[in-house]
Design a protein around this motif. Structure first.
Motif, mmCIF file in Angstrom:
data_model
loop_
_atom_site.group_PDB
_atom_site.id
_atom_site.type_symbol
_atom_site.label_atom_id
_atom_site.label_comp_id
_atom_site.label_asym_id
_atom_site.label_seq_id
_atom_site.Cartn_x
_atom_site.Cartn_y
_atom_site.Cartn_z
ATOM 1 N N ASP A 26 4.490 -33.751 24.752
ATOM 2 C CA ASP A 26 4.717 -32.651 26.066
ATOM 3 C C ASP A 26 4.047 -33.416 27.576
ATOM 4 O O ASP A 26 3.996 -32.775 28.545
ATOM 5 C CB ASP A 26 4.129 -31.580 25.809
ATOM 6 C CG ASP A 26 2.579 -31.823 25.311
ATOM 7 O OD1 ASP A 26 1.797 -32.733 25.572
ATOM 8 O OD2 ASP A 26 1.794 -30.919 24.946
ATOM 9 N N ASP A 27 3.713 -34.761 27.346
ATOM 10 C CA ASP A 27 3.483 -35.529 28.534
ATOM 11 C C ASP A 27 4.638 -36.419 28.980
ATOM 12 O O ASP A 27 4.197 -37.238 30.065
ATOM 13 C CB ASP A 27 1.868 -35.929 28.454
ATOM 14 C CG ASP A 27 1.886 -36.771 27.515
ATOM 15 O OD1 ASP A 27 2.858 -36.919 26.757
ATOM 16 O OD2 ASP A 27 0.797 -37.142 27.160
ATOM 17 N N ILE A 57 6.668 -32.684 38.845
ATOM 18 C CA ILE A 57 6.428 -32.190 37.601
ATOM 19 C C ILE A 57 4.995 -31.260 37.498
ATOM 20 O O ILE A 57 3.950 -31.909 38.063
ATOM 21 C CB ILE A 57 6.487 -33.290 36.675
ATOM 22 C CG1 ILE A 57 7.769 -34.284 36.581
ATOM 23 C CG2 ILE A 57 6.136 -32.966 35.210
ATOM 24 C CD1 ILE A 57 7.454 -35.615 37.441
ATOM 25 N N TYR A 111 16.644 -36.019 34.499
ATOM 26 C CA TYR A 111 15.320 -36.078 34.005
ATOM 27 C C TYR A 111 15.111 -34.909 33.173
ATOM 28 O O TYR A 111 15.538 -33.769 33.469
ATOM 29 C CB TYR A 111 14.612 -35.869 35.315
ATOM 30 C CG TYR A 111 14.426 -37.199 36.254
ATOM 31 C CD1 TYR A 111 13.337 -37.761 36.495
ATOM 32 C CD2 TYR A 111 15.610 -37.413 37.071
ATOM 33 C CE1 TYR A 111 13.221 -39.116 37.126
ATOM 34 C CE2 TYR A 111 15.508 -38.662 37.937
ATOM 35 C CZ TYR A 111 14.662 -39.172 37.894
ATOM 36 O OH TYR A 111 14.403 -40.235 38.969
ATOM 37 N N ILE A 121 3.649 -29.631 30.171
ATOM 38 C CA ILE A 121 4.585 -29.457 31.145
ATOM 39 C C ILE A 121 5.083 -28.080 31.230
ATOM 40 O O ILE A 121 5.686 -27.758 30.059
ATOM 41 C CB ILE A 121 5.502 -30.702 31.282
ATOM 42 C CG1 ILE A 121 4.861 -32.044 31.579
ATOM 43 C CG2 ILE A 121 6.501 -30.346 32.354
ATOM 44 C CD1 ILE A 121 5.572 -33.175 31.647
ATOM 45 N N VAL A 165 13.812 -30.608 24.328
ATOM 46 C CA VAL A 165 13.441 -30.514 25.683
ATOM 47 C C VAL A 165 13.493 -29.139 26.450
ATOM 48 O O VAL A 165 14.846 -28.717 25.884
ATOM 49 C CB VAL A 165 13.820 -31.702 26.657
ATOM 50 C CG1 VAL A 165 13.555 -32.923 26.135
ATOM 51 C CG2 VAL A 165 15.691 -31.510 26.597
ATOM 52 N N GLN A 181 5.193 -41.500 31.316
ATOM 53 C CA GLN A 181 4.091 -40.703 30.678
ATOM 54 C C GLN A 181 3.214 -40.269 31.730
ATOM 55 O O GLN A 181 2.573 -41.084 32.691
ATOM 56 C CB GLN A 181 3.303 -41.474 29.713
ATOM 57 C CG GLN A 181 2.553 -40.399 28.918
ATOM 58 C CD GLN A 181 1.820 -41.235 27.761
ATOM 59 O OE1 GLN A 181 1.548 -42.241 27.749
ATOM 60 N NE2 GLN A 181 1.334 -40.541 26.618
ATOM 61 N N SER A 228 12.122 -32.681 30.283
ATOM 62 C CA SER A 228 10.931 -32.734 29.867
ATOM 63 C C SER A 228 10.785 -31.536 28.962
ATOM 64 O O SER A 228 11.470 -30.619 28.860
ATOM 65 C CB SER A 228 9.870 -32.920 30.885
ATOM 66 O OG SER A 228 8.696 -32.852 30.520
ATOM 67 N N ASN A 255 9.575 -31.467 25.913
ATOM 68 C CA ASN A 255 9.257 -31.639 24.502
ATOM 69 C C ASN A 255 7.834 -31.435 23.636
ATOM 70 O O ASN A 255 6.825 -31.670 24.157
ATOM 71 C CB ASN A 255 9.489 -33.302 24.056
ATOM 72 C CG ASN A 255 9.542 -33.504 22.708
ATOM 73 O OD1 ASN A 255 8.768 -33.124 21.949
ATOM 74 N ND2 ASN A 255 10.657 -34.012 22.049
ATOM 75 N N ILE A 280 8.376 -37.559 30.493
ATOM 76 C CA ILE A 280 9.634 -37.439 31.291
ATOM 77 C C ILE A 280 10.443 -38.430 30.950
ATOM 78 O O ILE A 280 10.259 -39.592 31.009
ATOM 79 C CB ILE A 280 9.026 -37.460 32.850
ATOM 80 C CG1 ILE A 280 8.026 -36.810 33.346
ATOM 81 C CG2 ILE A 280 10.374 -37.333 33.884
ATOM 82 C CD1 ILE A 280 8.067 -35.286 33.185
ATOM 83 N N TYR A 281 11.563 -37.869 30.479
ATOM 84 C CA TYR A 281 12.726 -38.536 29.698
ATOM 85 C C TYR A 281 13.758 -39.000 31.018
ATOM 86 O O TYR A 281 14.119 -38.090 31.705
ATOM 87 C CB TYR A 281 13.351 -38.215 28.523
ATOM 88 C CG TYR A 281 12.387 -37.951 27.547
ATOM 89 C CD1 TYR A 281 12.052 -38.934 26.784
ATOM 90 C CD2 TYR A 281 11.609 -36.509 27.262
ATOM 91 C CE1 TYR A 281 11.027 -38.869 25.683
ATOM 92 C CE2 TYR A 281 10.754 -36.449 26.410
ATOM 93 C CZ TYR A 281 10.564 -37.499 25.493
ATOM 94 O OH TYR A 281 9.182 -37.359 24.342
ATOM 95 N N PRO A 321 10.982 -43.848 29.609
ATOM 96 C CA PRO A 321 10.066 -42.506 29.821
ATOM 97 C C PRO A 321 9.148 -42.927 30.556
ATOM 98 O O PRO A 321 8.291 -43.964 30.278
ATOM 99 C CB PRO A 321 10.002 -42.236 28.388
ATOM 100 C CG PRO A 321 10.989 -42.731 27.414
ATOM 101 C CD PRO A 321 11.293 -44.015 28.235
#
Length: 454
Positions: free
Chosen positions: A222-223, A263, A214, A251, A203, A243, A216, A218, A225-226, A241
């Motif tokens: 790439d869409d 985001i 939060y 992102i 990330v 999406q 992001s 990756n 949000i963890y 997560p």
């Protein structure tokens, strides 16, 4: 033979203009500008409501020299100890007495008394893990009571889970291998709103909002949000997560604003609100909403909170502010703040490929945006812009009310308010007035006399 001119020439025209009000700053976007604006404002700063004066000079903040451009500055703020400054180049992060190798540009945040950050490849945490062994905490190796850096990893797939009589799992601190992870209990593992603990890899961006992290950026997903479990930054529930509607876009930045997480991708912006994904928790559910805007974030580093605005550099080269248009409802909207400047036009002349590495910081009612080697300063009070050259900000931070920034030569700089020199050397200051057409833009003029009256 004589020629008699029958057309009486117009009388000499006298035009008075004032140089008392400079509050409009720079306008390089149009030839038709206001009387208080100028076509070039270089190395001048707003002094009061109407006056510009030469910006302060530069000096080095300390004697330290790092191994490359200082691209990251932050501050670790533990609960019960002194703060520690954080500096980073593209290869190394310096925090306390630690030198941490990096795989890319770092991004970090203070959260629950520790500092969580991405090194471009792994999620890591810096702090003291001096927990005592218990049912809910397992220690491996000799305990380390001082500050240390640990990898935040997923637990082994076949780990044993505490039974259904437990409501929480086990935090594992591996002092030997410098790793920390969380093993969900049976109730958490089988809960459809939680599930297994899957820590995201590679990330790029991480923020703290409420009692959750939060993350992001990756490359593989790439869409996504963890989001961590409430008050447990080691637990990334597999069911949590969020999406963003997938496109070919990725992102490019995330930021906390008001009670939302914003985001941005290159061409759109979304907002996450809420506190849970469990409809039975009695809390507001997570909600994803797209903002009505045609652009997105150019750079994660070029996003800042400025009083009641979230200011950012858009991927189209314009600067925007996000604000809440209603007092009692979340209704975010964007407004353009760079109506008078064009980043690609003279005298700024930034390259569009530099937008993705732009950096920004808001301090003392001014927003500093650096693209390449040019720094644009937006005055929140005047709602106007000026341009600085020579600062070469690669990262910016405010330490105890003093603005400091990283430079290409591996040094930290700050303003020298006693002189008007950059490290002892003079710098150029320019102010170009607007074009005066004497109320007739189509005719050539011949100036007979020109006076400046104080």
């Amino acid at each position: 033979m004589a020629f008699i001119q029958k057309i009486i020439p117009p009388p000499n025209k006298v035009m008075n203009f004032s140089l008392k009000d400079f509050s409009g700053g720079m306008n390089n976007r149009s030839d038709q500008i206001k009387d208080n604006e100028a076509s070039v404002v270089k190395n001048l700063m707003f002094a009061d409501d109407t006056v510009l004066e030469t910006r302060w000079g530069q000096k080095y903040y300390n004697d330290k020299v790092y191994d490359g451009e200082v691209i990251y500055i932050d501050e670790f703020k533990p609960y019960n100890d002194e703060n520690q400054m954080i500096y980073a180049t593209i290869n190394t992060m310096y925090i306390g007495d630690k030198e941490i190798p990096l795989k890319g540009r770092p991004c970090g945040v203070n959260h629950l008394g520790k500092y969580y950050f991405s090194d471009g490849e792994k999620l890591k945490v810096y702090g003291k893990f001096d927990d005592e062994a218990s049912t809910y905490c397992r220690l491996i190796g000799t305990p380390i009571t001082d500050y240390e850096v640990y990898d935040v990893v997923s637990p082994p797939v076949d780990h044993e889970r505490l039974g259904t009589e437990h409501k929480q799992g086990v935090k594992v601190i591996d002092y030997t291998n410098k790793k920390v992870y969380y093993e969900p209990c049976e109730n958490e593992f089988t809960d459809p709103y939680n599930g297994a603990n899957k820590v995201p890899e590679k990330v790029k961006y991480i923020v703290s909002h409420g009692d959750r992290l939060y993350a992001s950026g990756n490359d593989k997903d790439d869409d996504m949000i963890y989001i961590t479990f409430s008050k447990n930054p080691l637990y990334f529930p597999s069911a949590l997560p969020i999406q963003i509607p997938p496109t070919s876009d990725k992102i490019t930045g995330i930021h906390v604003f008001d009670d939302s997480v914003v985001i941005g991708r290159e061409k759109d912006i979304y907002v996450v609100t809420g506190e849970t994904n469990n409809p039975n928790a009695g809390l507001e559910m997570f909600r994803l909403k797209r903002l009505n805007t045609h652009t997105g974030f150019a750079s994660h580093q070029a996003i800042s909170i400025a009083h009641n605005y979230l200011i950012f550099l858009g991927s189209d080269g314009n600067v925007y502010g996000i604000r809440n248009t209603r007092t009692y409802e979340r209704d975010l909207a964007t407004t353009i703040l760079s109506r008078t400047i064009d980043l690609t036009a003279y005298p700024i002349e930034c390259k569009k490929e530099d937008y993705s590495s732009a950096t920004a910081f808001f301090d003392n009612d001014e927003w500093y945006l650096t693209v390449g080697d040019k720094t644009m300063v937006y005055s929140y009070r005047h709602m106007a812009w000026v341009m600085y050259e020579g600062l070469k900000m690669r990262s910016v931070y405010s330490k105890d009310g003093e603005l400091i920034w990283g430079r290409p030569e591996g040094r930290i700089a700050t303003f020298d308010k006693e002189t008007f020199k950059d490290f002892g050397e003079p710098y150029e200051v320019l102010w170009y007035s607007k074009f005066f057409d004497m109320d007739d833009a189509n005719s050539y003029k011949h100036f007979r006399e020109f006076f400046i009256v104080a």
